[in-house]
Write an enzyme that holds these catalytic residues in place. Structure first.
Site, PDB file in Angstrom:
ATOM      1  N   THR A 189       0.827  -1.207   0.000  1.00 30.26           N
ATOM      2  CA  THR A 189       0.000   0.000   0.000  1.00 30.26           C
ATOM      3  C   THR A 189       0.862   1.259   0.000  1.00 30.26           C
ATOM      4  OG1 THR A 189      -0.061  -0.196   2.397  1.00 30.26           O
ATOM      5  CG2 THR A 189      -1.997  -1.002   1.204  1.00 30.26           C
ATOM      6  N   GLY A 215      18.834 -10.154   4.486  1.00 30.11           N
ATOM      7  CA  GLY A 215      18.061 -10.663   3.352  1.00 30.11           C
ATOM      8  C   GLY A 215      16.926 -11.588   3.737  1.00 30.11           C
ATOM      9  N   SER A 260      16.844  -5.564   6.437  1.00 28.82           N
ATOM     10  CA  SER A 260      18.230  -5.334   6.865  1.00 28.82           C
ATOM     11  C   SER A 260      18.852  -4.184   6.077  1.00 28.82           C
ATOM     12  CB  SER A 260      19.065  -6.608   6.719  1.00 28.82           C
ATOM     13  OG  SER A 260      18.946  -7.130   5.420  1.00 28.82           O
ATOM     14  N   SER A 261      18.397  -3.951   4.864  1.00 29.26           N
ATOM     15  CA  SER A 261      18.992  -2.847   4.093  1.00 29.26           C
ATOM     16  C   SER A 261      18.550  -1.496   4.656  1.00 29.26           C
ATOM     17  CB  SER A 261      18.682  -2.973   2.606  1.00 29.26           C
ATOM     18  OG  SER A 261      17.299  -3.003   2.379  1.00 29.26           O
ATOM     19  N   TYR A 274       7.409  -7.170  -8.112  1.00 33.15           N
ATOM     20  CA  TYR A 274       7.136  -5.935  -7.357  1.00 33.15           C
ATOM     21  C   TYR A 274       6.960  -4.761  -8.320  1.00 33.15           C
ATOM     22  CZ  TYR A 274       7.740  -2.479  -3.563  1.00 33.15           C
ATOM     23  OH  TYR A 274       7.559  -1.456  -2.652  1.00 33.15           O
ATOM     24  N   SER A 295      31.948  -5.962   7.869  1.00 32.21           N
ATOM     25  CA  SER A 295      30.683  -6.623   8.192  1.00 32.21           C
ATOM     26  C   SER A 295      30.996  -7.982   8.787  1.00 32.21           C
ATOM     27  CB  SER A 295      29.825  -6.807   6.936  1.00 32.21           C
ATOM     28  OG  SER A 295      28.842  -7.791   7.195  1.00 32.21           O
ATOM     29  N   ASP A 337       9.538   0.756   5.172  1.00 38.24           N
ATOM     30  CA  ASP A 337      10.628   0.120   5.910  1.00 38.24           C
ATOM     31  C   ASP A 337      11.501   1.169   6.601  1.00 38.24           C
ATOM     32  OD1 ASP A 337       9.562  -1.988   4.522  1.00 38.24           O
ATOM     33  OD2 ASP A 337      11.242  -2.184   3.126  1.00 38.24           O
ATOM     34  N   GLU A 342      17.638   3.695  -1.766  1.00 39.04           N
ATOM     35  CA  GLU A 342      17.088   2.543  -2.498  1.00 39.04           C
ATOM     36  C   GLU A 342      16.638   2.949  -3.902  1.00 39.04           C
ATOM     37  OE1 GLU A 342      16.805  -0.590  -1.365  1.00 39.04           O
ATOM     38  OE2 GLU A 342      17.084  -0.354   0.787  1.00 39.04           O
TER      39      GLU A 342
HETATM   40  C1  GLA Z   1       8.941  -4.030   0.479  1.00 45.36           C
HETATM   41  C2  GLA Z   1       9.148  -2.546   0.241  1.00 45.36           C
HETATM   42  C3  GLA Z   1       8.137  -1.713   1.054  1.00 45.36           C
HETATM   43  C4  GLA Z   1       6.718  -2.201   0.807  1.00 45.36           C
HETATM   44  C5  GLA Z   1       6.623  -3.722   0.973  1.00 45.36           C
HETATM   45  C6  GLA Z   1       5.259  -4.255   0.621  1.00 45.36           C
HETATM   46  O1  GLA Z   1       9.245  -4.363   1.800  1.00 45.36           O
HETATM   47  O2  GLA Z   1      10.452  -2.184   0.626  1.00 45.36           O
HETATM   48  O3  GLA Z   1       8.266  -0.347   0.717  1.00 45.36           O
HETATM   49  O4  GLA Z   1       6.249  -1.804  -0.458  1.00 45.36           O
HETATM   50  O5  GLA Z   1       7.583  -4.390   0.193  1.00 45.36           O
HETATM   51  O6  GLA Z   1       4.305  -3.792   1.512  1.00 45.36           O
END
Ligand code: GLA
Length: 363
Positions: free
Chosen positions: A22, A107, A112-113, A206, A55, A157, A145
């Site tokens: 969303t 991952g 984590s990123s 995606y 790391s 995130d 990103e």
């Molecule tokens: C990944 C993307 C987020 C979001 C989700 C799906 O985690 O980094 O921004 O779009 O997918 O909700």
């Protein structure tokens, strides 16, 4: 042994309770920041050209060029990218030497990123006193990103990692970036289950989903999915209607989930999560056999609710269970799952809602 460093940064991972796919149409999400975290121990240098960073998880020490930073397709891009976006904003952070450790699995669908980006940006903000707000840090990390690494994610995130609150999830309006902390009940536990399915499809699927719902919004002349009603969808071609229809219902479910949590209705909260999983599987086609199996097994084992979390197509799912018995629940579902998928290497964690990124200095 870790070297002595001047700064210690703790940057959480994130788990999304509900509000999936969303954020890139400026809808609602409700993630929490986890106690599983990235730790950065770092000391600033006056080097304008480079960062030296180790790391622990990857077992590498790398020199990252920060004078005209370039992406090269590995984990150091998250470091170089922070310099690139800060420089593009007119800031001029110097280099550092540092070590990455912590217990956030890399991952695994727990961001984590984003956690690494916020560790770096939070650290540089403290050292150089840029005075960035947490919302600004989140937005800059998203740009790492989008513009540097080349992943067209939304803001969820990075926002959760920057602004997380102990014992709370955040209901975020990803358009205004307004948010509301929602207390996560003490008697509930979030079990995070990594299916062991690598998310190979994620990038292409995606981006396709994103294009489809963006095209749908374009046709309707709207920029946010929050402004679309079910009736509006009739004007769309079938696939756009199906995909955006899911998003509209998911936005509504975030609100229902908040109400259930706030009224102590654990069963109601769980039901919303399960409905969300079925809907994303059927209409957004972002699930897979392993995720669906986990959800069914978790419900069979007595969870209030379960669903995939994060992008989907493998990766991670969550289950919501009573705190009492959470360990036994997780162990049992783990066994059922590995019986069904003996070639997978799943793992699970019980996570606690925690603070966003924090920076402390030794002296
Ligand atoms: C990944 C993307 C987020 C979001 C989700 C799906 O985690 O980094 O921004 O779009 O997918 O909700």
């Amino acid at each position: 042994m870790r070297d002595q460093h001047e700064y210690q940064i703790v940057s959480p991972g994130r788990v999304n309770l509900i509000g999936e796919h969303t954020d890139y149409t400026y809808g609602y999400v409700m993630p929490l920041a986890t106690d599983l975290h990235t730790r950065l121990d770092a000391t600033p240098t006056d080097q304008a050209e480079e960062v030296q960073i180790r790391s622990e998880a990857i077992g590498e020490t790398r020199t990252v060029s920060i004078d005209d930073p370039q992406a090269n397709g590995d984990w150091t891009d998250y470091v170089a990218g922070c310099y690139a976006v800060l420089q593009a904003e007119g800031y001029d952070p110097a280099g550092f030497v540092g070590e990455l450790s912590g217990d956030l699995p890399l991952g695994s669908g727990m961001s984590s990123s984003a956690s690494l980006e916020l560790a770096i940006i939070g650290f540089l903000d403290s050292v150089h006193e840029f005075g960035l707000s947490r919302e600004e840090m989140a937005t800059l990390a998203q740009r790492v990103e989008n513009d540097f690494v080349g992943v067209s994610c939304g803001i969820m995130d990075q926002f959760a990692v920057a602004l997380g609150q102990a014992d709370h999830a955040l209901k975020i309006d990803t358009e205004s970036l307004g948010y509301e902390p929602v207390r996560f009940p003490e008697d509930l536990e979030v079990v995070v289950f990594h299916t062991g399915v690598e998310r190979e499809l994620v990038d292409s699927e995606y981006n396709q989903r994103r294009e489809t719902v963006e095209a749908a919004l374009d046709t309707l002349g709207e920029s946010s999915s929050k402004d679309v009603s079910a009736d509006d969808l009739d004007a769309l071609p079938p696939l756009q209607k199906q995909r955006l229809g899911y998003v509209i219902r998911e936005n509504e479910r975030v609100q229902r989930a908040v109400e259930a949590l706030e009224s102590g209705d654990n069963a109601g909260f769980g039901d919303v999560l399960v409905t969300a999983h079925r809907d994303i599987a059927e209409n957004y086609e972002a699930s897979c056999a392993e995720l669906d199996f986990f959800v069914d097994a978790a419900l069979e084992e007595g969870a209030y609710g379960a669903r995939l979390t994060g992008a989907g197509w493998g990766g991670t799912a969550i289950a919501i269970v009573d705190t009492a018995g959470a360990d036994a629940f997780a162990e049992s579902v783990y066994e059922t799952y590995t019986d069904q998928f003996p070639d997978r290497d799943p793992h699970y964690h019980l996570v606690t809602a925690s603070e966003g990124v924090s920076v402390s200095a030794e002296n």
